[in-house]
Design a protein around this motif. Sequence first.
Motif, mmCIF file in Angstrom:
data_model
loop_
_atom_site.group_PDB
_atom_site.id
_atom_site.type_symbol
_atom_site.label_atom_id
_atom_site.label_comp_id
_atom_site.label_asym_id
_atom_site.label_seq_id
_atom_site.Cartn_x
_atom_site.Cartn_y
_atom_site.Cartn_z
ATOM 1 N N MET A 258 0.830 -1.202 0.000
ATOM 2 C CA MET A 258 0.000 0.000 0.000
ATOM 3 C C MET A 258 0.872 1.263 0.000
ATOM 4 S SD MET A 258 -3.061 -1.133 -0.156
ATOM 5 C CE MET A 258 -4.124 0.201 0.329
ATOM 6 N N GLY A 259 1.957 1.251 0.770
ATOM 7 C CA GLY A 259 2.849 2.406 0.818
ATOM 8 C C GLY A 259 3.535 2.656 -0.512
ATOM 9 N N THR A 260 4.043 1.581 -1.123
ATOM 10 C CA THR A 260 4.698 1.761 -2.422
ATOM 11 C C THR A 260 3.701 2.146 -3.505
ATOM 12 O OG1 THR A 260 4.567 -0.631 -2.788
ATOM 13 C CG2 THR A 260 6.629 0.239 -1.934
ATOM 14 N N SER A 261 2.459 1.698 -3.390
ATOM 15 C CA SER A 261 1.435 2.111 -4.350
ATOM 16 C C SER A 261 1.150 3.601 -4.227
ATOM 17 C CB SER A 261 0.151 1.319 -4.126
ATOM 18 O OG SER A 261 0.371 -0.051 -4.332
ATOM 19 N N CYS A 262 1.089 4.092 -2.996
ATOM 20 C CA CYS A 262 0.864 5.531 -2.796
ATOM 21 C C CYS A 262 2.043 6.339 -3.334
ATOM 22 C CB CYS A 262 0.638 5.838 -1.326
ATOM 23 S SG CYS A 262 -0.953 5.265 -0.724
ATOM 24 N N LEU A 263 3.266 5.870 -3.099
ATOM 25 C CA LEU A 263 4.432 6.568 -3.633
ATOM 26 C C LEU A 263 4.456 6.527 -5.157
ATOM 27 C CD1 LEU A 263 7.250 5.554 -1.134
ATOM 28 C CD2 LEU A 263 6.174 7.769 -1.423
ATOM 29 N N ALA A 264 3.998 5.428 -5.739
ATOM 30 C CA ALA A 264 3.926 5.342 -7.202
ATOM 31 C C ALA A 264 2.921 6.347 -7.747
ATOM 32 C CB ALA A 264 3.550 3.926 -7.624
ATOM 33 N N LEU A 265 1.785 6.506 -7.083
ATOM 34 C CA LEU A 265 0.798 7.500 -7.518
ATOM 35 C C LEU A 265 1.336 8.920 -7.395
ATOM 36 C CD1 LEU A 265 -2.495 5.982 -6.056
ATOM 37 C CD2 LEU A 265 -1.751 6.040 -8.442
ATOM 38 N N VAL A 266 2.091 9.187 -6.349
ATOM 39 C CA VAL A 266 2.721 10.503 -6.200
ATOM 40 C C VAL A 266 3.720 10.723 -7.331
ATOM 41 C CG1 VAL A 266 4.297 11.851 -4.749
ATOM 42 C CG2 VAL A 266 2.352 10.685 -3.720
ATOM 43 N N GLY A 267 4.515 9.716 -7.659
ATOM 44 C CA GLY A 267 5.485 9.824 -8.746
ATOM 45 C C GLY A 267 4.821 10.050 -10.095
ATOM 46 N N ILE A 268 3.714 9.365 -10.343
ATOM 47 C CA ILE A 268 2.984 9.565 -11.595
ATOM 48 C C ILE A 268 2.434 10.981 -11.654
ATOM 49 C CG2 ILE A 268 0.907 8.874 -12.847
ATOM 50 C CD1 ILE A 268 1.508 5.986 -11.920
ATOM 51 N N GLY A 269 1.916 11.474 -10.526
ATOM 52 C CA GLY A 269 1.408 12.848 -10.481
ATOM 53 C C GLY A 269 2.503 13.873 -10.736
ATOM 54 N N LEU A 270 3.684 13.670 -10.147
ATOM 55 C CA LEU A 270 4.802 14.580 -10.385
ATOM 56 C C LEU A 270 5.271 14.526 -11.840
ATOM 57 C CD1 LEU A 270 6.907 14.088 -7.142
ATOM 58 C CD2 LEU A 270 5.611 16.102 -7.813
ATOM 59 N N ALA A 271 5.259 13.336 -12.428
ATOM 60 C CA ALA A 271 5.663 13.203 -13.833
ATOM 61 C C ALA A 271 4.682 13.920 -14.753
ATOM 62 C CB ALA A 271 5.761 11.729 -14.211
ATOM 63 N N ILE A 272 3.396 13.788 -14.486
ATOM 64 C CA ILE A 272 2.389 14.475 -15.305
ATOM 65 C C ILE A 272 2.531 15.984 -15.145
ATOM 66 C CG2 ILE A 272 -0.092 14.908 -15.518
ATOM 67 C CD1 ILE A 272 -0.482 11.907 -14.934
ATOM 68 N N GLY A 273 2.760 16.446 -13.919
ATOM 69 C CA GLY A 273 2.960 17.876 -13.696
ATOM 70 C C GLY A 273 4.205 18.402 -14.388
ATOM 71 N N GLY A 274 5.279 17.635 -14.364
ATOM 72 C CA GLY A 274 6.504 18.043 -15.047
ATOM 73 C C GLY A 274 6.340 18.095 -16.555
ATOM 74 N N MET A 275 5.645 17.126 -17.110
ATOM 75 C CA MET A 275 5.411 17.136 -18.556
ATOM 76 C C MET A 275 4.495 18.292 -18.971
ATOM 77 S SD MET A 275 7.285 14.859 -19.835
ATOM 78 C CE MET A 275 6.665 14.804 -21.481
#
Length: 88
Positions: free
Chosen positions: A32-49
């Motif tokens: 669950m923790g790594t899934s939440c971190l993965a969602l944060v990473g995807i959100g940061l990647a979308i924001g950066g793009m």
Amino acid sequence: MPYPKEIGYKVKFPNTLMGLFKRGWWEIPEIMGTSCLALVGIGLAIGGMWRYKRENGANPEYKMTYTVVRPDDPRAQLYKNPVHTKYP
């Protein structure tokens, strides 16, 4: 034959989506923790793009190679004149 005595505390969760979420945190916190971190990473990647696209990509003021652009090209307005900059 008698059943064995239960030892410890038995946690019960409701049969809802939130109960499933809580049960996941109780049983598999690593996943669950790594899934939440993965969602944060995807959100940061979308924001950066989105920011990269908004600022017209890799268009620095000074480049290592020359770029020839016609004056009637719409991209010509994006380039700054290196002679008239705020830097001395």
